[in-house]
Design an enzyme around this catalytic site. Structure first.
Site, mmCIF file in Angstrom:
data_model
loop_
_atom_site.group_PDB
_atom_site.id
_atom_site.type_symbol
_atom_site.label_atom_id
_atom_site.label_comp_id
_atom_site.label_asym_id
_atom_site.label_seq_id
_atom_site.Cartn_x
_atom_site.Cartn_y
_atom_site.Cartn_z
ATOM 1 N N CYS A 1 0.861 -1.184 0.000
ATOM 2 C CA CYS A 1 0.000 0.000 0.000
ATOM 3 C C CYS A 1 0.899 1.237 0.000
ATOM 4 O O CYS A 1 1.711 1.413 0.906
ATOM 5 C CB CYS A 1 -0.887 -0.041 1.247
ATOM 6 N N CYS B 1 -3.009 15.029 3.027
ATOM 7 C CA CYS B 1 -4.160 14.956 2.128
ATOM 8 C C CYS B 1 -4.996 16.215 2.321
ATOM 9 O O CYS B 1 -5.086 16.747 3.423
ATOM 10 C CB CYS B 1 -5.002 13.716 2.450
ATOM 11 N N CYS C 1 -10.759 10.110 8.775
ATOM 12 C CA CYS C 1 -9.448 9.647 8.320
ATOM 13 C C CYS C 1 -8.337 10.408 9.036
ATOM 14 O O CYS C 1 -8.350 11.640 9.088
ATOM 15 C CB CYS C 1 -9.323 9.852 6.813
#
Ligand code: SAH
Length: 397
Positions: A124, A131, A138
Site C-alpha cells: 500500500c 491529504c 481519516c
C-alpha cells in the site's frame, strides 16, 4: 457547485532535479527516458537498458551499468542520478504487516505498508504528503496537506519495498498487488501518479498486471475518466455513504462531485470490459452510516453498476469522534447487500497495533499554512463543518 477555498499552499511537486541540478531518472517512464536520450543525441533503446538497470536490477550507480558505453556512463554521472528517499523506520505488526516511514525532501515523511496474506502480498503506497480532502473519519486528513509526491517518490516506494522484502531475514517475500490507498488523493496528483503507474506496469520495469494495481479515489470525477484513457488500472472508490446528504458530511469532496456523477463515471470506467468491476469502499461508522436502511439504499444505488463492496470496519485513532460498529451490525449490513446479489467482503483489519490500517497512516507532514498549523495544534473548526480546501486548478476537468 459550492465555493472553494484555494489554499495559499498551492499543490506543488518536488522537482525531479536534485539540488546540484542533476536530473533524477528514477521517475522517468519509458517515453520520458527515450526523450531524455534523444535530446542528448543518443538512441532511444538506451531507455529500455536504463529501465532494466534501475527497476529490475535495482542498480543506482551508472558506473555499474556495464552494457552502456563508458562515455555515456560518465556523461550520466555528470548530468543525472538515481536518487531514492530514505527509509527512516520500520515497524512490524503481530500479524506480519510491515509499515515503513520514508523521508522525502524537506523533512516530510510518508508511510507505506506491506500486508502479507498468503499467497498474496499487498503493498500500500502513498501519493501525497498528507491529504487535502478532509474526510472526517481519516487520520491522514488531520495532518493537513503539504505537497504532491513526484513520480520518483511514488515509484521509489515500490523499488524500496521490493529491495527490503527480497533481502529480509524473515525470508524473501514477493509483492503480488499494489494499492494506492496510503496517504493522499492519487487523482489530485494525476500526472505523477500516472507516470508511476506506467512504471509499475512497464515490462522492462516492475511488470505488474493492470488488474493487480488498484487506485483508490474519494471520487475526483473528471480524473476518473482521464485515468480510463491514460492507464486503466483497477479502480476503487471510497463511497462511505449511500446518499449525498450523508456523504457531503463524511467526504466533503462529494459537494463537488455528487454520487450520481460519481457512479456514472464508474460505469464508464468499466464499460469496455464485462469482467471488470469497480470496488466500492465503505467504512462502517457506528450510528452514522451502518443502519439496515443505509445498506438497502446502497444496494439500490449499486444495482446497475458492475460493483463489489469492501466493508471496512472503522479503524480508530485518537479523538476521531467515531466508533466501529459491533460485529453483528457489520454482518447484518453485509448480509443485506449479499441478499441483493452484491459481492461484499468485510476487510480484515491488518496492522492495527502499529497504526498501519486503513485511515491510520499519518507520516510526518510539515505544516505549510496557518490553517494547517491551527488544525495540527487541535484548534481547528469542528470536523463536521470542515470545508474542502482544494486548489481550484486540480478540480477542473
Ligand atoms: N484518498 C483516496 C486514497 C486513500 S485510501 C481515497 O479516499 O480513496 C484509504 C482508504 O481507507 C479509503 O477508502 C479511506 O476512506 C479509508 N479510511 C480512511 N480512514 C479510515 C479509518 N479510520 N478506518 C477505516 N478506513 C478508513
Amino acid at each position: 457547485m459550492p465555493a472553494m477555498n484555494t489554499p495559499d499552499d498551492a499543490i506543488q511537486t518536488t522537482p525531479s532535479r536534485c539540488e546540484d541540478g542533476r536530473i533524477n531518472l528514477l521517475g522517468l517512464t519509458r517515453t520520458g527516458l527515450e526523450d531524455y536520450f534523444q535530446a542528448r543525441g543518443e538512441r532511444p533503446f538506451r531507455a529500455v537498458q536504463l529501465l532494466k538497470w534501475i527497476h529490475q536490477q535495482r542498480v543506482t550507480e551508472f558506473s555499474a551499468m556495464t552494457n552502456i558505453s563508458k562515455d555515456l556512463r560518465e556523461r550520466l554521472e555528470r548530468e543525472a542520478e538515481v536518487q531514492l528517499p530514505e527509509v527512516v523506520s520500520t515497524q512490524t505488526s503481530r500479524d506480519g504487516t510491515i509499515k515503513w516511514l520514508v523521508r522525502v525532501a524537506s523533512e516530510n515523511c510518508i508511510e507505506m505498508v506491506f500486508i502479507p496474506d498468503e499467497p498474496r502480498g499487498t503493498l500500500c503506497i502513498s501519493s501525497q504528503v498528507g491529504c487535502a480532502l478532509n474526510c472526517t473519519f481519516c487520520s491522514t486528513a488531520r495532518q493537513g496537506f503539504n505537497r504532491n509526491l513526484s513520480s520518483a517518490e511514488i515509484i521509489a516506494q515500490v523499488w524500496l519495498a521490493r529491495e527490503l522484502l527480497e533481502n529480509d531475514i524473515a525470508g524473501r517475500r514477493a509483492i503480488t498487488n499494489i494499492v494506492l490507498m496510503g496517504m493522499g488523493e492519487p487523482l489530485l496528483n494525476f500526472d505523477n501518479v500516472v507516470d508511476a503507474l506506467e512504471l509499475m506496469l512497464e515490462d522492462n520495469a516492475h511488470c505488474f498486471a493492470k488488474r493487480r494495481v488498484t487506485l483508490s479515489t474519494a471520487g475526483v470525477v473528471p480524473k476518473i475518466d482521464a485515468l480510463r484513457q491514460r492507464c486503466p488500472v483497477s479502480l476503487a472508490v471510497s463511497l462511505h455513504a449511500p446518499n449525498d446528504e450523508l456523504r457531503d458530511r463524511l467526504v466533503p469532496l462529494n459537494k463537488h462531485y455528487p454520487i450520481r456523477d460519481l457512479l456514472a463515471a464508474c460505469r464508464r470506467y468499466v464499460q469496455d470490459d464485462a469482467r471488470e468491476k469497480v470496488t466500492f469502499e465503505y467504512v462502517l461508522l457506528a450510528g452514522v452510516n451502518d443502519r439496515p436502511e443505509h445498506a438497502r439504499q446502497l444496494a439500490a444505488l449499486l444495482a446497475d453498476v458492475p460493483a463489489k463492496v469492501n466493508l471496512i470496519p472503522f479503524n480508530p485513532f485518537p479523538s476521531s469522534g467515531y466508533e466501529c460498529p459491533p460485529k453483528h451490525v457489520i454482518d447484518e449490513f453485509r448480509d443485506i447487500l449479499m441478499a441483493k446479489k452484491i459481492i461484499t467482503i468485510t476487510r480484515k483489519t491488518r496492522g492495527g497495533d502499529i497504526d498501519a490500517a486503513c485511515g491510520q497512516l499519518a507520516g510526518k507532514v510539515q505544516p505549510r499554512s496557518r490553517r494547517m498549523q491551527l488544525r495540527q495544534s487541535g484548534r481547528s473548526a469542528p470536523l463536521a463543518t470542515a470545508t474542502v480546501t482544494l486548489p481550484a486548478k486540480q478540480l477542473q476537468s
